[in-house]
Scaffold this active site. Structure first.
Site, mmCIF file in Angstrom:
data_model
loop_
_atom_site.group_PDB
_atom_site.id
_atom_site.type_symbol
_atom_site.label_atom_id
_atom_site.label_comp_id
_atom_site.label_asym_id
_atom_site.label_seq_id
_atom_site.Cartn_x
_atom_site.Cartn_y
_atom_site.Cartn_z
ATOM 1 N N ARG A 140 0.990 -1.144 -0.183
ATOM 2 C CA ARG A 140 -0.257 0.367 0.572
ATOM 3 C C ARG A 140 1.197 1.274 0.526
ATOM 4 O O ARG A 140 1.832 1.553 0.618
ATOM 5 C CB ARG A 140 -1.189 -0.009 0.966
ATOM 6 C CG ARG A 140 -1.948 -1.148 0.921
ATOM 7 C CD ARG A 140 -3.224 -0.802 2.047
ATOM 8 N NE ARG A 140 -4.328 -1.864 1.626
ATOM 9 C CZ ARG A 140 -4.489 -2.775 1.051
ATOM 10 N NH1 ARG A 140 -4.927 -2.244 0.321
ATOM 11 N NH2 ARG A 140 -5.300 -3.683 1.030
ATOM 12 N N ASP A 141 0.264 1.846 -0.952
ATOM 13 C CA ASP A 141 0.713 3.637 -1.124
ATOM 14 C C ASP A 141 0.614 3.824 0.701
ATOM 15 O O ASP A 141 0.147 4.234 1.303
ATOM 16 C CB ASP A 141 0.425 4.625 -2.090
ATOM 17 C CG ASP A 141 1.648 5.779 -2.626
ATOM 18 O OD1 ASP A 141 2.244 5.847 -3.918
ATOM 19 O OD2 ASP A 141 1.550 5.986 -1.492
ATOM 20 N N ILE A 142 2.372 4.431 0.622
ATOM 21 C CA ILE A 142 1.901 5.198 2.200
ATOM 22 C C ILE A 142 1.324 6.799 2.079
ATOM 23 O O ILE A 142 1.194 7.234 3.156
ATOM 24 C CB ILE A 142 3.605 5.694 2.604
ATOM 25 C CG1 ILE A 142 3.678 6.164 4.312
ATOM 26 C CG2 ILE A 142 3.563 6.870 2.036
ATOM 27 C CD1 ILE A 142 5.267 6.003 4.375
ATOM 28 N N ASN A 185 4.903 6.297 -14.172
ATOM 29 C CA ASN A 185 5.854 7.968 -14.126
ATOM 30 C C ASN A 185 6.240 7.652 -14.355
ATOM 31 O O ASN A 185 7.559 6.832 -13.643
ATOM 32 C CB ASN A 185 5.682 8.848 -12.524
ATOM 33 C CG ASN A 185 3.836 9.014 -12.174
ATOM 34 O OD1 ASN A 185 2.299 8.988 -12.886
ATOM 35 N ND2 ASN A 185 3.805 9.027 -10.930
ATOM 36 N N VAL A 213 10.612 8.095 -7.152
ATOM 37 C CA VAL A 213 11.123 6.553 -6.461
ATOM 38 C C VAL A 213 11.133 6.298 -8.015
ATOM 39 O O VAL A 213 10.981 6.055 -8.179
ATOM 40 C CB VAL A 213 10.402 5.469 -5.551
ATOM 41 C CG1 VAL A 213 10.663 4.415 -4.766
ATOM 42 C CG2 VAL A 213 9.694 6.559 -4.014
ATOM 43 N N HIS A 237 7.924 0.667 -11.148
ATOM 44 C CA HIS A 237 6.488 0.353 -9.843
ATOM 45 C C HIS A 237 5.397 1.294 -10.933
ATOM 46 O O HIS A 237 5.081 2.645 -11.164
ATOM 47 C CB HIS A 237 6.415 1.798 -8.547
ATOM 48 C CG HIS A 237 6.543 2.844 -8.491
ATOM 49 N ND1 HIS A 237 8.040 3.444 -8.447
ATOM 50 C CD2 HIS A 237 5.774 3.734 -8.559
ATOM 51 C CE1 HIS A 237 7.676 4.452 -8.082
ATOM 52 N NE2 HIS A 237 6.282 5.280 -8.376
ATOM 53 N N HIS A 251 1.497 1.827 -10.112
ATOM 54 C CA HIS A 251 0.598 3.343 -8.692
ATOM 55 C C HIS A 251 -0.737 2.042 -9.548
ATOM 56 O O HIS A 251 -1.393 1.677 -10.631
ATOM 57 C CB HIS A 251 0.099 4.078 -9.525
ATOM 58 C CG HIS A 251 1.165 4.700 -8.639
ATOM 59 N ND1 HIS A 251 1.163 5.370 -7.659
ATOM 60 C CD2 HIS A 251 2.822 5.734 -9.231
ATOM 61 C CE1 HIS A 251 2.374 6.325 -7.273
ATOM 62 N NE2 HIS A 251 3.375 5.829 -8.329
HETATM 63 P P1 5GP Z 1 6.006 8.217 -7.719
HETATM 64 O O1 5GP Z 1 6.105 9.456 -7.664
HETATM 65 O O2 5GP Z 1 7.664 7.821 -8.424
HETATM 66 O O3 5GP Z 1 5.659 7.854 -9.355
HETATM 67 O O4 5GP Z 1 5.685 6.858 -7.137
HETATM 68 C C1 5GP Z 1 6.360 6.677 -5.543
HETATM 69 C C2 5GP Z 1 5.300 6.796 -4.578
HETATM 70 O O5 5GP Z 1 5.606 6.206 -3.292
HETATM 71 C C3 5GP Z 1 4.457 7.842 -3.875
HETATM 72 O O6 5GP Z 1 2.721 7.477 -3.938
HETATM 73 C C4 5GP Z 1 4.360 8.078 -2.250
HETATM 74 O O7 5GP Z 1 3.302 8.272 -2.298
HETATM 75 C C5 5GP Z 1 5.227 6.697 -2.033
HETATM 76 N N1 5GP Z 1 5.707 6.219 -1.335
HETATM 77 C C6 5GP Z 1 7.260 6.999 -0.823
HETATM 78 N N2 5GP Z 1 7.417 6.258 0.328
HETATM 79 C C7 5GP Z 1 7.857 5.304 0.726
HETATM 80 C C8 5GP Z 1 7.647 4.279 1.651
HETATM 81 O O8 5GP Z 1 8.462 4.452 2.430
HETATM 82 N N3 5GP Z 1 6.341 3.411 1.991
HETATM 83 C C9 5GP Z 1 5.258 3.323 0.881
HETATM 84 N N4 5GP Z 1 4.947 2.435 0.842
HETATM 85 N N5 5GP Z 1 5.463 4.864 0.083
HETATM 86 C C10 5GP Z 1 5.879 5.488 -0.330
#
Ligand code: 5GP
Ligand code: ZN
Length: 116
Positions: free
Chosen positions: A31-33, A89, A98, A102, A104
């Protein structure tokens, strides 16, 4: 970035806790944080791949399995019938924060189009 500095590699290694809801030989989902919908799950390959731009032919199976994982996660989260979105993304201009590949998976609410 090496995998030891990568947040998602650290989750894979069990060094950082996450609410893991799916695991296979090649992928995990958690799950996303900072969820943007009632279901917001991140599906990642076990292999460290920074972005879509870093993919090569040998990763084709890995990427396909992310979508099979998405299908399974959508089903177990109960969003498969109503509908859900998968988004990946690529690089900062698209919102990637990140740098470990990944998907979403978002569901449980109506999702507008186009995304912002
Ligand atoms: P991006 O912005 O790279 O497409 O998505 C990265 C996602 O990772 C974001 O939606 C963010 O909320 C999530 N995220 C960042 N740090 C953590 C973490 O430590 N744990 C979890 N579960 N999600 C994270
Ligand atoms: Zn990584």
């Amino acid at each position: 970035m090496s995998s030891k500095d990568c947040l998602f590699c650290r989750i894979l290694a069990g060094e950082i806790p996450a609410d893991i809801i799916y695991e296979s030989d090649t992928a995990i989902a958690f799950r996303d944080i900072n969820p943007q919908a009632s279901t917001h799950v991140l599906i990642i390959p076990r292999k460290h791949i920074a972005t879509i731009n870093a993919l090569d032919e040998s990763d084709a199976q890995q990427v396909g399995e992310l979508f099979l994982a998405a299908k399974q996660v959508a089903s177990q989260e109960g969003v498969a019938e109503r509908g859900y979105r998968v988004v990946m993304n690529c690089n900062a201009g698209a919102g990637q924060t990140v740098f470990h590949l990944h998907l979403h998976l978002l569901g449980g609410r109506d999702l507008s189009w186009p995304p912002g």
